[in-house]
Design a protein around this motif. Structure first.
Motif: not given
Length: 346
Positions: A226-227, A191, A47, A229-230, A189, A223, A197-198, A193-194
């Motif tokens: 890291l992200r 980056d 992150r 807004d997922f 994706i 998850t 998170a995935e 970090a995304d």
């Protein structure tokens, strides 16, 4: 160490991420460190963009239990963040030999190749990942690569196949809309970090499907660390909270999803369910009536409304809602017997 470990689990389950990271750091200095605390520490470094520290946080883990799935995916994305494409792909090799996990490894291989600019390689890897079936994230990733490779008709075919198998899903509609207006398709994706998170989202989903909702909740918390807004991860978090009978917290998650997002429709349906479980039935009914008026092609809100009204012994209103739902369905099929049975009760 035992108390620190228990406190870590409680902090992470409750979304107290600063506390959880601090406790994970303390656990890492004891023999009671675990894959989940190491994963959170690694994710916290990712992150901040410190991929070397992220890799170091995983050094103490051995590839057994859940770590055998987390390590290849996490290391692959951290090497990718360091620009080490060969090492990233090599990190996925152990998963390619695992029964049932080769498709997931190929999916992330495709995402890593796409992030590195190799659209051809990404397309091939994503096609090899079709063992995942028509999973939404695979459909989104493959369709995006096809669109950016100048193959919009092939992308449309992928989307249409998903839509045919998931007729009630609203999540595919933005992809058709983008194709129709000729808009540019973004990569799945943005980056590393995304990407991590995935990977963790997939692990959390698998845990949830295996009825390990408590662990799934903690992984999905990492998850979202890291992200944030997922939205699919937010929906999964809410589902695990519902399973833990934490409906008030689930309601907060559903209501935080922006109205204009692809997940908003599903979130509002789930919001109505949470309101009903909290005995805020009139509010649930109001949400469902509003949804049924917004989308007159969808029967789902009316069916749920009819079920709630039946549970409240408001039978005349329930029958009317069931009838209205049936009017939105082209033809009832054999599998709709439960609908007819519930209507018969009303």
């Amino acid at each position: 160490p035992d108390l620190i470990g228990r406190a870590f689990v409680l902090a992470l389950s409750g979304g107290e991420m600063a506390t959880a990271v601090d406790l994970a750091g303390r656990l890492s200095r004891t023999e009671d460190g675990q894959w989940l605390s190491a994963t959170l520490l690694a994710a916290d470094h990712v992150r901040d963009g410190d991929f070397e520290a992220g890799l170091a946080a995983l050094d103490s883990l051995e590839a057994f239990g859940m770590a055998q799935f987390v390590l290849p995916l996490a290391r692959a994305w951290m090497h990718s963040g360091l620009g080490r494409q060969d090492e990233a792909l090599a990190a996925l090799e152990p998963m390619l030999g695992m029964n049932g996990f080769a498709s997931l490894a190929n999916f992330h291989k495709g995402l890593i190749l796409d992030y590195g600019g190799d659209l051809d390689g990404a397309r091939q890897a994503l096609l090899e990942a079709r063992g995942l079936g028509n999973a939404l994230r695979l459909v989104q990733a493959l369709g995006s690569v096809l669109e950016r490779s100048g193959q919009p008709d092939e992308a449309r075919a992928v989307y249409e196949e998903y839509a045919a198998e998931n007729p009630d899903s609203m999540l595919i509609e933005p992809l058709f809309a983008r194709l129709d207006r000729g808009g540019a398709a973004p990569p799945l994706i943005a980056d590393p970090a995304d990407g991590l998170a995935e990977a963790l989202f997939h692990i959390a989903t698998a845990l949830n499907q295996e009825r390990a909702a408590d662990q799934a909740m903690m992984v999905v918390r990492v998850t979202l660390h890291l992200r944030p807004d997922f939205e699919l991860a937010q929906m999964l978090l809410a589902e695990t909270l519902v399973r833990a009978d934490r409906n008030d917290e689930a309601l907060d998650v559903y209501q935080a999803i922006p109205a204009g997002s692809p997940a908003a429709w599903t979130a509002r349906l789930s919001e109505a369910n949470a309101l009903d479980r909290l005995e805020r039935t009139d509010e649930a009914i109001a949400v469902l009536r509003a949804l049924s008026e917004e989308r007159t092609d969808q029967s789902g809100p009316l069916v749920r409304l009819a079920d709630i009204l039946r549970g409240e012994s408001r039978f005349d209103e329930s029958v009317a809602a069931y009838d209205a739902a049936a009017g939105r369905t082209p033809a009832l099929a054999d599998e709709d017997w439960t609908f007819l049975y519930r209507r018969g009760i009303a």
